[in-house]
Every structure is written in C-alpha cells, then in structure tokens.
Design a protein around this motif. Structure first.
Motif, PDB file in Angstrom:
ATOM      1  N   SER A 102     -52.100 -13.098  18.146  1.00  0.00           N
ATOM      2  CA  SER A 102     -50.991 -12.638  18.982  1.00  0.00           C
ATOM      3  C   SER A 102     -50.995 -11.119  19.121  1.00  0.00           C
ATOM      4  O   SER A 102     -51.586 -10.403  18.311  1.00  0.00           O
ATOM      5  CB  SER A 102     -49.662 -13.104  18.387  1.00  0.00           C
ATOM      6  N   TRP A 103     -50.345 -10.652  20.162  1.00  0.00           N
ATOM      7  CA  TRP A 103     -50.203  -9.217  20.387  1.00  0.00           C
ATOM      8  C   TRP A 103     -48.935  -8.999  21.193  1.00  0.00           C
ATOM      9  O   TRP A 103     -48.401  -9.920  21.810  1.00  0.00           O
ATOM     10  CB  TRP A 103     -51.429  -8.636  21.117  1.00  0.00           C
ATOM     11  N   ALA A 104     -48.422  -7.795  21.145  1.00  0.00           N
ATOM     12  CA  ALA A 104     -47.199  -7.461  21.867  1.00  0.00           C
ATOM     13  C   ALA A 104     -47.257  -5.996  22.252  1.00  0.00           C
ATOM     14  O   ALA A 104     -48.082  -5.232  21.746  1.00  0.00           O
ATOM     15  CB  ALA A 104     -45.972  -7.759  21.013  1.00  0.00           C
ATOM     16  N   VAL A 105     -46.381  -5.595  23.157  1.00  0.00           N
ATOM     17  CA  VAL A 105     -46.396  -4.235  23.694  1.00  0.00           C
ATOM     18  C   VAL A 105     -45.076  -3.548  23.350  1.00  0.00           C
ATOM     19  O   VAL A 105     -44.006  -3.980  23.777  1.00  0.00           O
ATOM     20  CB  VAL A 105     -46.588  -4.246  25.222  1.00  0.00           C
ATOM     21  N   VAL A 106     -45.158  -2.473  22.580  1.00  0.00           N
ATOM     22  CA  VAL A 106     -43.970  -1.709  22.203  1.00  0.00           C
ATOM     23  C   VAL A 106     -43.634  -0.729  23.319  1.00  0.00           C
ATOM     24  O   VAL A 106     -44.497   0.015  23.797  1.00  0.00           O
ATOM     25  CB  VAL A 106     -44.203  -0.948  20.889  1.00  0.00           C
ATOM     26  N   VAL A 107     -42.372  -0.726  23.725  1.00  0.00           N
ATOM     27  CA  VAL A 107     -41.908   0.145  24.806  1.00  0.00           C
ATOM     28  C   VAL A 107     -41.097   1.295  24.216  1.00  0.00           C
ATOM     29  O   VAL A 107     -40.122   1.068  23.491  1.00  0.00           O
ATOM     30  CB  VAL A 107     -41.029  -0.635  25.808  1.00  0.00           C
ATOM     31  N   THR A 108     -41.492   2.532  24.507  1.00  0.00           N
ATOM     32  CA  THR A 108     -40.746   3.714  24.105  1.00  0.00           C
ATOM     33  C   THR A 108     -40.685   4.684  25.283  1.00  0.00           C
ATOM     34  O   THR A 108     -41.379   4.499  26.291  1.00  0.00           O
ATOM     35  CB  THR A 108     -41.387   4.427  22.891  1.00  0.00           C
ATOM     36  N   TYR A 109     -39.879   5.708  25.143  1.00  0.00           N
ATOM     37  CA  TYR A 109     -39.728   6.683  26.224  1.00  0.00           C
ATOM     38  C   TYR A 109     -39.644   8.085  25.637  1.00  0.00           C
ATOM     39  O   TYR A 109     -38.953   8.312  24.635  1.00  0.00           O
ATOM     40  CB  TYR A 109     -38.473   6.400  27.045  1.00  0.00           C
ATOM     41  N   SER A 110     -40.342   9.016  26.240  1.00  0.00           N
ATOM     42  CA  SER A 110     -40.276  10.427  25.853  1.00  0.00           C
ATOM     43  C   SER A 110     -39.556  11.204  26.939  1.00  0.00           C
ATOM     44  O   SER A 110     -39.916  11.114  28.115  1.00  0.00           O
ATOM     45  CB  SER A 110     -41.689  11.009  25.669  1.00  0.00           C
ATOM     46  N   ASP A 111     -38.537  11.961  26.542  1.00  0.00           N
ATOM     47  CA  ASP A 111     -37.784  12.763  27.505  1.00  0.00           C
ATOM     48  C   ASP A 111     -38.150  14.244  27.407  1.00  0.00           C
ATOM     49  O   ASP A 111     -37.310  15.118  27.611  1.00  0.00           O
ATOM     50  CB  ASP A 111     -36.280  12.570  27.307  1.00  0.00           C
ATOM     51  N   ASP A 112     -39.433  14.510  27.110  1.00  0.00           N
ATOM     52  CA  ASP A 112     -39.909  15.891  26.985  1.00  0.00           C
ATOM     53  C   ASP A 112     -39.847  16.660  28.294  1.00  0.00           C
ATOM     54  O   ASP A 112     -39.989  17.884  28.309  1.00  0.00           O
ATOM     55  CB  ASP A 112     -41.348  15.925  26.457  1.00  0.00           C
ATOM     56  N   GLY A 113     -39.677  15.962  29.396  1.00  0.00           N
ATOM     57  CA  GLY A 113     -39.613  16.619  30.685  1.00  0.00           C
ATOM     58  C   GLY A 113     -40.744  16.199  31.613  1.00  0.00           C
ATOM     59  O   GLY A 113     -41.598  15.375  31.268  1.00  0.00           O
ATOM     60  N   TYR A 114     -40.725  16.762  32.790  1.00  0.00           N
ATOM     61  CA  TYR A 114     -41.717  16.486  33.830  1.00  0.00           C
ATOM     62  C   TYR A 114     -43.095  16.945  33.365  1.00  0.00           C
ATOM     63  O   TYR A 114     -43.301  18.116  33.022  1.00  0.00           O
ATOM     64  CB  TYR A 114     -41.302  17.236  35.093  1.00  0.00           C
ATOM     65  N   VAL A 115     -44.048  16.022  33.339  1.00  0.00           N
ATOM     66  CA  VAL A 115     -45.414  16.324  32.893  1.00  0.00           C
ATOM     67  C   VAL A 115     -46.278  16.618  34.116  1.00  0.00           C
ATOM     68  O   VAL A 115     -46.520  15.729  34.935  1.00  0.00           O
ATOM     69  CB  VAL A 115     -46.013  15.160  32.092  1.00  0.00           C
ATOM     70  N   SER A 116     -46.738  17.847  34.231  1.00  0.00           N
ATOM     71  CA  SER A 116     -47.577  18.212  35.366  1.00  0.00           C
ATOM     72  C   SER A 116     -48.909  17.473  35.310  1.00  0.00           C
ATOM     73  O   SER A 116     -49.530  17.364  34.247  1.00  0.00           O
ATOM     74  CB  SER A 116     -47.834  19.717  35.364  1.00  0.00           C
ATOM     75  N   ASP A 117     -49.352  16.954  36.458  1.00  0.00           N
ATOM     76  CA  ASP A 117     -50.653  16.287  36.506  1.00  0.00           C
ATOM     77  C   ASP A 117     -51.703  17.145  37.214  1.00  0.00           C
ATOM     78  O   ASP A 117     -52.730  16.638  37.666  1.00  0.00           O
ATOM     79  CB  ASP A 117     -50.532  14.918  37.180  1.00  0.00           C
ATOM     80  N   GLU A 118     -51.441  18.445  37.291  1.00  0.00           N
ATOM     81  CA  GLU A 118     -52.384  19.343  37.962  1.00  0.00           C
ATOM     82  C   GLU A 118     -53.740  19.384  37.275  1.00  0.00           C
ATOM     83  O   GLU A 118     -54.755  19.666  37.913  1.00  0.00           O
ATOM     84  CB  GLU A 118     -51.802  20.759  38.036  1.00  0.00           C
ATOM     85  N   ASP A 119     -53.761  19.118  35.972  1.00  0.00           N
ATOM     86  CA  ASP A 119     -55.024  19.173  35.235  1.00  0.00           C
ATOM     87  C   ASP A 119     -55.767  17.847  35.226  1.00  0.00           C
ATOM     88  O   ASP A 119     -56.862  17.741  34.683  1.00  0.00           O
ATOM     89  CB  ASP A 119     -54.778  19.622  33.793  1.00  0.00           C
ATOM     90  N   ALA A 120     -55.188  16.802  35.828  1.00  0.00           N
ATOM     91  CA  ALA A 120     -55.745  15.447  35.703  1.00  0.00           C
ATOM     92  C   ALA A 120     -57.183  15.353  36.195  1.00  0.00           C
ATOM     93  O   ALA A 120     -58.027  14.712  35.556  1.00  0.00           O
ATOM     94  CB  ALA A 120     -54.863  14.453  36.448  1.00  0.00           C
ATOM     95  N   SER A 121     -57.462  15.968  37.332  1.00  0.00           N
ATOM     96  CA  SER A 121     -58.803  15.864  37.912  1.00  0.00           C
ATOM     97  C   SER A 121     -59.828  16.730  37.183  1.00  0.00           C
ATOM     98  O   SER A 121     -61.032  16.605  37.422  1.00  0.00           O
ATOM     99  CB  SER A 121     -58.769  16.251  39.388  1.00  0.00           C
ATOM    100  N   LYS A 122     -59.362  17.580  36.291  1.00  0.00           N
ATOM    101  CA  LYS A 122     -60.260  18.505  35.594  1.00  0.00           C
ATOM    102  C   LYS A 122     -60.601  18.050  34.180  1.00  0.00           C
ATOM    103  O   LYS A 122     -61.368  18.716  33.488  1.00  0.00           O
ATOM    104  CB  LYS A 122     -59.611  19.896  35.529  1.00  0.00           C
TER     105      LYS A 122
END
Length: 299
Positions: A102-122
C-alpha cells in the motif's frame, strides 16, 4: 528480506523507530483493522482544501481523508509523531491501506510566498543531483555519530520536470538507508500558487515505482488552486515573495534556507515529514495487530 525489515531499515535512517500500532486509548483499544478503517470518513470526487485555498477533483481511483482522519492514520495507525502541518491524505482505492504494497499521498501546504519560476528553464538537474548527493554524503558521518544511520541519494527515480503551463513540478528520488540493498522511493509533486505551494508526497519501496508513478501522474491534473489563489493571480505589488526559486523546491526549500541538505537538524525535519509514510510498508505487521482486512467506506 521482508517488507518489515525494509521498513525498519528505512526508519533507522531517521530519528525514531516507531511501532505501527493503534494507540491504547479507550476509543481505539482492541479495534480490528476493519473496524479502524470503517471508522474513517473516506471522501471522493471534488475535495476542498480550505487551508491551502486549493481543491482536488479525484476520479474513481482515489479516496481522500481530511486532516483529522489523515492524522489518525499517520499517527494512530502507523505510529508517526503528531504533525499539524498534514492537511489530508490521498489514498488509492487499491491496494488497501493494510496491504503490504500500500501507499498514500500526504498533503501539506507551504505559505512561504510566491515562488518565482524564472530559473526553471535554467536548471541543470544532473548538476543539482550531484550537488545533493555530495551534500548528503558529507553529512553522513554526523548522522551516523548522532545515531540516525546513513542516507544516500542513489539518483533520480523519475527526473524532475516542470510544466510551465500548469505551474506544476514533479520528481522522484531513489534513496538508500544504511547501505541496504532494498531502496526507497520518494515521489514528490509541487503545485505553485499565489501564496505558496501545495506538496503531495508519497513514499514506497522502489519495487512499487511503476504503480506509484502511474498513480501520481494520474493525480497530477486533479490538483488545482482555487480562483484568486492561482499562480496567475499573483500581484507583485502586494503579495509575499518566497526567498527561493523553483530549483530549491526539489530540496524542500532547504537550498535557500541552509544549503542543500547541509545541516543535520533541517535534514531530519524535512525528511521526517517526507519519509514517515514509509511506515505503510509495515502493512504485514498491521494485520497481526488489527487482525483483519479493510474495506473502506466512502461518502
């Protein structure tokens, strides 16, 4: 080696070895596995996660447990320490919670703020992997000295991928604890939102890679932020901005806060949340404790 031995090896790599049993309080003492599972309020369909301003549109392959029941499973059934950050648990209809695989998925949330994805392609994921492996290896003498055992990042079980359109990233790591032959799968999804990100994390044995990967890929499009909380709703003049970018999410934010897996305390804090779900591998032991199979009720 048995699944129970694998799980014990897994937990030797973290802080405490915990027995997977129901707590001996008046409400749950003497429950069979079926009675415990039947006492859980499994939900399906559209699931609202108010704390994260997000929702799941689950198909007929998945069930959901809200925070209270999710914590009952994680803490009372699987013996994990209390964790108020857990928002819910996504459970495949098959295999059952008490099955060995068996397996399960733990759901959590981080409210650290908006995470920029400008570096994603790099991002050079090969270089990032090498850095993470080196940092973890360098920290092993301290971990072993402290009695936590060794931890090694074998490699990507699923290479990281960021979908700029959906603002979702997923990856999976293959981990080895105390040089055991049987390795652990740590599968992660991050969904970016206006004020932070939603985390979906599953842990299983590497022999379950195909099953878990198929399940997580199926789950990926079912996860969304609510209108007003989506990444596209970001207001740069008013919203909090995270101190790290997309690349740091693979380390759980550690790269920005303490160096990638550099400090023992933070490593344990992060991996504790990620890896305790590995107790699910002790399903065989649960059958002995509870003495029955489960058939979840759904509403």
């Amino acid at each position: 080696m048995s699944l129970k031995s694998i799980a014990l090896g897994l937990l030797a790599g973290v802080a405490v070895l915990v027995a997977p049993s129901v707590r001996a309080d008046d409400e749950q003492a003497g429950m069979t596995a079926e009675q415990f599972i039947q006492s859980l309020d499994f939900r399906h369909g559209t699931i609202t996660v108010g704390q994260a301003k997000a929702h799941f549109n689950l198909d007929d392959q998945f069930l959901y447990l809200d925070q209270a029941d999710a914590r009952r499973v994680l803490e009372d059934m699987w013996g994990n320490p209390p964790d108020e950050s857990v928002l819910g648990l996504i459970v495949p209809r098959s295999p059952a919670l008490t099955d060995d695989d068996s397996w399960a998925v733990v759901v959590t949330y981080s409210d650290d703020g908006y995470v920029s994805d400008e570096d994603a392609s790099k991002i050079d994921y090969s270089e990032l992997l090498q850095t993470m492996q080196e940092e973890i290896r360098d920290g092993n003498p301290e971990r072993v000295k402290a009695g936590y055992g060794s931890l090694d990042l074998v490699g990507w079980a699923v290479p990281p991928r960021y979908d700029a359109g959906s603002k979702k990233m997923y990856w999976a790591r293959e981990l080895a604890f105390n040089d055991q032959d049987h390795h652990t799968l740590n599968y992660d999804i991050r969904v970016l939102g206006r004020g932070g990100y939603l985390s979906l994390n599953a842990v299983a044995g590497m022999n379950s890679l195909d099953t878990v990967r198929a399940g997580m890929e199926r789950l990926l499009p079912m996860t969304e932020f609510d209108a007003g909380a989506r990444y596209a709703d970001h207001n740069p003049s008013t919203d909090k901005i995270a101190a790290y970018g997309v690349a740091s999410l693979i380390g759980g934010g550690l790269a920005a806060k303490a160096g990638l897996f550099a400090k023992l305390g933070l490593v344990l804090a992060k991996f504790w949340k990620l890896l305790l779900v590995g107790l699910v591998l002790l399903g065989g032991g649960l059958k002995k404790v509870f003495g029955g199979k489960d058939k979840p009720t759904v509403r």
